[in-house]
Design an enzyme around this catalytic site. Structure first.
Site, mmCIF file in Angstrom:
data_model
loop_
_atom_site.group_PDB
_atom_site.id
_atom_site.type_symbol
_atom_site.label_atom_id
_atom_site.label_comp_id
_atom_site.label_asym_id
_atom_site.label_seq_id
_atom_site.Cartn_x
_atom_site.Cartn_y
_atom_site.Cartn_z
ATOM 1 N N ALA A 1 0.849 -1.190 0.000
ATOM 2 C CA ALA A 1 0.000 0.000 0.000
ATOM 3 C C ALA A 1 0.883 1.237 0.000
ATOM 4 C CB ALA A 1 -0.914 -0.008 1.219
ATOM 5 N N PHE B 1 -3.159 8.025 -0.800
ATOM 6 C CA PHE B 1 -2.994 6.678 -0.227
ATOM 7 C C PHE B 1 -3.860 5.670 -0.969
ATOM 8 C CE2 PHE B 1 -4.867 3.727 3.053
ATOM 9 C CZ PHE B 1 -3.794 2.858 3.088
ATOM 10 N N HIS B 2 -3.296 4.481 -1.198
ATOM 11 C CA HIS B 2 -4.015 3.357 -1.812
ATOM 12 C C HIS B 2 -3.872 2.147 -0.892
ATOM 13 C CE1 HIS B 2 -5.249 0.136 -4.407
ATOM 14 N NE2 HIS B 2 -5.383 0.904 -5.477
ATOM 15 N N SER B 3 -4.975 1.707 -0.285
ATOM 16 C CA SER B 3 -4.892 0.557 0.630
ATOM 17 C C SER B 3 -4.941 -0.756 -0.143
ATOM 18 C CB SER B 3 -6.036 0.610 1.640
ATOM 19 O OG SER B 3 -7.254 0.239 1.019
#
Length: 952
Positions: A788, A807-809
């Site tokens: 992530a 942000f990219h989970s």
């Protein structure tokens, strides 16, 4: 009066005075303007767009000669006087160096005349008059300086003193360009006080060295006389027309080397260009396969079955069938024409059809490549040409991407709608194949005698490592730069303009490989390559790029020795095995990031280091094989192949082509240099529009490159700051692309690429109309699933420092990963002391589960619209800043995720309320664009709520 055989000599003048007059008047023009300007307008000419005196205390050349009267007039007056001696100097040099049937003197004369005219362009069209045309004339002048300098060095008469001075001054001139560019970037990008003054000193140094280089001609012209001769006796007491006569030059005993002597052949030059274009087509078609395959696992979210087409490059295995090999090597036009299949794929709108047509193109291209090399194994000149075409073709394809913002304009994902040049590329390809194939190929099945071949397997290993290294690192000039990128402030190279340095490294490697093949294939050189790879892999910023630069030199330098060794073995096994192993490396380097979606993926999870070690180890096997072939059957060094003067001239044609490409790259770098003067859309109202968009790797739903369509929506929505997710395209399977280049340059935004491809994420990028003061890259805890990525940036918004977090989970299946990541992001947000905006992909439902970690007392964050219940992935959170609006915009067919945008106001201390109000209750500057109401435009409209939401 003295007598000449044709008449009376009226005046005789030594040629050295042409040089001296040019030198004195030129220096007087520049330094006269400098003295006048410093005395009359000191504070005005040292001031630039960022600083003035006392931070800046010395003017640039442009500010001195173009901005003020009378220094501008004085300069232009003296430069006009300089033009006479300048033209005379250029012609004198030609008369001194011209030889029968010699091309180089004519070429140098032409370059000198064009360069003189371009000088008039930037002198009389100043930066104040027209900044763009002044820059065009100036960069063109600098580009033509390289062939002028090299031509003068190559043609220098046998005068050791003059040659020494020319080398010193030429080295100083081009060496000065490096710190010149560095301090210009310090001024333009980093806005460092005083950097422009240092830049100005280097700029004035260029003037000194440039004029000084031409002043050296005084040492050569001393043996020439300029004479005025009365051939009709009209000068005796009468005025009348006088005939100009220039004395024959003195005999020069210095014979040019065979490389630059002899008659220039336009047919030979066109041969080289056509061969290079076939090399360009090979790399274009090969690099297009990955990006067309990638479309399908994207939509299947895993292996689709179409990935098997990656093996089309193993077509050389069919050359193991002797009758087929004999037929193909005798009829190269057939496979060459069939390889053009890869260039017609764009005609087919259906993605699967386009993929299969591209696969067919790769099949025939690799078949033609191996057959062509093998067919010429006993013809040194022709083999030399094919190897050069292969190498320079790679450089040409990479420069084409450099010019088109990292997309090759003739790929099957390009078309007329997104600035593709497919039809032009195809037409040129047909012409190149027909021209190149007119030359017959004589094939012999017997191998050279008295040479130790060894096994074909080691060289297959070497070719596999070489092909993979060239493709994965050098098929785009920005790839290695994104590896070493670590955010703001900038501490390393930028894709533009420093991508041109990568081309320089590739050109140097080509030159070393062709002129010092013994060095390139040696074990010390292999050690140099391994050390370079280690430095590149383990460092960021400039140190990492130094390793990348050296590695680029090494990889391109070993191409000739590896291919010459490979063609001494059967092409089926050698090239077939090479491409098969190359494909395994391609899959391995994708597996390092795609481990969550492929069988056996965890074995290579985040192990780019292993892929690099495997690559260099395979190349080491190739070095071992070339060492065997370089000795005869008795273990002694094999005889060196000596090229005839004609073959050397053929080699020179490729160097001419390479030089033009390198100059083109420099020109592109200059023209694409970022302006760094960006402005937000609603600066008077101090409004900030911030968006988040998951862009699906820059490929739309119909497998077309989507950057232009993305640009249109971002611009029309007036987005000032945007986070782009699934944005890392710097792998073979994604085409080695960088979508942030086009978007940032076209939209006028600063760009943070985010964690590089060696960080094994799907990518997070940040674009901003506002200056990015600082940014850091983060990898959130991911013990089981995909990594992530996050970017935490401090941005100067109208004088107030605001943090923006992109942000990219991880994916839905890895519950524990997403819990840990939510805690990590909450801590990052909670630790920030500034107002903050989160632009994110969270994979959670509103008010449930991890949502309550993101929006919590620890993070101190607020949801941009708590009443919006229909979200799963994209969220905008904020704190310490007034939120006034929120919109969701449909994606059309660009990607699979909508664009979400929030509006904020800087400097408004009123507390944000969750009370929704109508659009007519907010100021005009706070409103979202009206064009997306109702049906919208091009499939984009406000949806879910059918209108934007505004808050009191």
């Amino acid at each position: 009066m003295a007598k000449d055989r044709d008449g009376t000599i009226i005046l005789s003048l030594s040629g050295k005075w042409v040089s001296w007059s040019h030198t004195v008047v030129a220096y007087s023009a520049f330094f006269g303007a400098l003295i006048v300007g410093m005395n009359l307008h000191f504070h005005k000419i040292v001031k630039n767009e960022h600083y003035g005196y006392p931070d800046e205390w010395f003017p640039s050349v442009s500010a001195t000669i173009g901005d003020r009267h009378p220094e501008r007039s004085l300069f232009q007056f003296l430069i006009a006087i300089t033009s006479g001696p300048r033209f005379a100097l250029v012609f004198f040099w030609y008369f001194l160096t011209a030889r029968p049937n010699s091309f180089l003197p004519k070429f140098t004369l032409t370059v000198g005349l064009i360069r003189t005219i371009l000088c008039g362009g930037w002198v009389y069209v100043t930066s104040t008059d027209n900044h763009q045309w002044h820059d065009i004339y100036m960069i063109s002048y600098l580009l033509f300086t390289l062939p002028w300098t090299l031509g003068c060095l190559a043609l220098s008469p046998n005068n050791a003193r003059a040659i020494k001075y020319r080398k010193y001054l030429a080295g100083a001139f081009f060496g000065t360009l490096v710190p010149l560019i560095y301090f210009f970037i310090q001024h333009k990008v980093h806005k460092v006080p005083g950097a422009y003054t240092i830049y100005a000193f280097f700029e004035w140094s260029l003037i000194l060295f440039d004029v000084g280089f031409d002043a050296v001609t005084a040492l050569d012209f001393a043996g020439l006389d300029l004479r005025i001769v009365d051939v009709k006796g009209v000068s005796k007491g009468r005025s009348g027309e006088m005939a100009d006569y220039v004395a024959e030059k003195t005999k020069n005993d210095n014979n040019l080397k065979a490389l630059v002597s002899g008659k220039f052949s336009w047919v030979g030059m066109i041969d080289a260009i056509a061969d290079v274009y076939t090399g360009f087509m090979f790399w274009t078609i090969l690099t297009s396969l990955g990006v067309t395959i990638w479309y399908f696992p994207l939509w299947h979210m895993g292996l689709s079955g179409y990935e098997v087409l990656v093996m089309t490059s193993t077509a050389p295995y069919f050359l193991g069938i002797r009758p087929l090999r004999r037929f193909l090597t005798k009829n190269m036009m057939i496979t060459s024409i069939l390889s053009l299949t890869g260039l017609i794929a764009f005609y087919y709108p259906k993605p699967s059809t386009r993929l299969f047509v591209t696969g067919a193109g790769v099949f025939f291209s690799c078949l033609a490549l191996a057959a062509g090399f093998f067919a010429e194994r006993h013809n040194p000149a022709r083999l030399e040409g094919k190897i050069s075409a292969f190498s320079i073709g790679l450089i040409a394809s990479s420069i084409a991407k450099f010019a088109c913002y990292s997309n090759n304009p003739v790929w099957p994902i390009m078309g007329a709608e997104n600035d593709g040049l497919n039809r032009i590329g195809l037409a040129l390809g047909v012409l190149a194949v027909l021209w190149s194939s007119r030359k017959s190929t004589s094939v012999q099945d017997n191998s050279p005698k008295n040479i130790r071949k060894g096994s074909s397997f080691p060289i297959s290993l070497g070719l596999a490592g070489l092909f993979f290294g060239l493709h994965s690192l050098l098929s785009d000039s920005s790839t290695m730069i994104t590896w070493v990128w670590d955010g703001f402030p900038v501490t390393g190279p930028l894709a533009v303009p420093h991508g041109a340095f990568t081309f320089l490294a590739m050109g140097l490697g080509f030159f070393i490989g062709n002129s010092h093949e013994g060095l390139s294939r040696s074990w010390p050189m292999f050690a140099f390559g391994c050390i370079s790879a280690a430095i590149f892999h383990n460092n960021h910023g400039w140190w990492g790029y130094y390793g990348a630069f050296a590695l680029a030199i090494y990889l391109t330098s070993i191409i000739p020795s590896f291919i010459r060794t490979a063609v001494q073995h059967g092409p089926g096994k050698t090239f077939g095995n090479a491409f098969f192993l190359y494909n395994l490396l391609v899959l391995a380097h994708v597996w390092t990031v795609a481990y969550a979606f492929v069988p056996g993926g965890p074995l290579l999870r985040e192990r780019t280091d292993l892929v690099m070690i495997m690559t260099m180890s395979l190349i080491g096997a190739g070095v071992y094989s070339t060492a065997i072939l370089s000795t005869n059957s008795k273990g002694k060094p094999a005889n060196t192949i000596h090229l005839s003067p004609f073959q050397k001239r053929v080699k020179l044609y490729f160097l001419y082509t390479l030089t033009v490409l390198e100059l083109t790259a420099v020109g592109i770098a200059y023209m694409r240099f970022p302006t760094m003067d960006y402005e937000p859309y609603n600066k008077d109202a101090k409004v900030v529009s911030a968006g988040i968009w998951t862009v699906h790797f820059g490929i739309d739903n119909h497998m077309w490159s989507s950057e232009r369509r993305m640009r249109d929506l971002i611009k029309e929505m007036e987005v000032d700051i945007i986070g782009l997710l699934e944005s890392d395209l710097q792998r073979i399977i994604m085409g080695n692309r960088d979508m942030t280049q086009f978007l940032a340059e076209d939209l006028g935004m600063y760009a943070d690429f985010g964690p590089g491809p060696n960080k094994h994420t799907w990518g997070a990028a940040l674009l901003s109309k506002f200056p990015i003061v600082n940014s850091t890259h983060h990898l959130l805890p991911s013990p089981a699933g995909e990594l992530a990525p996050a970017i935490l940036a401090t941005i100067d918004m109208y004088g107030e420092m605001v943090d923006v977090l992109v942000f990219h989970s991880g994916q839905e299946e890895d519950v524990e990963d997403r819990r840990l990541q939510s805690e990590g992001i909450a801590k990052l947000m909670g630790d920030s002391p500034r107002p903050l905006i989160l632009l994110s992909y969270l994979v959670t439902k509103p008010h449930q589960g991890n949502y309550n970690t993101y929006v919590s007392g620890d993070s101190r964050m607020n949801d941009i619209d708590p009443s919006d219940w229909d979200r799963w992935c994209e969220y905008i959170l904020y704190r310490g800043i007034k939120r006034v609006g929120y919109a969701r915009v449909s994606r059309s067919t660009i990607t699979d995720t909508e664009l979400q945008v929030g509006k904020f106001v800087i400097g408004d201390d009123r507390t944000s309320s969750d009370t929704i109000i109508s659009e007519d209750q907010v100021p005009e500057a706070w409103r979202f664009p009206a064009r997306f109401h109702g049906e919208g435009v091009r499939g984009h409209r406000y949806h879910v709520f059918n209108q934007p939401r505004y808050f009191a």
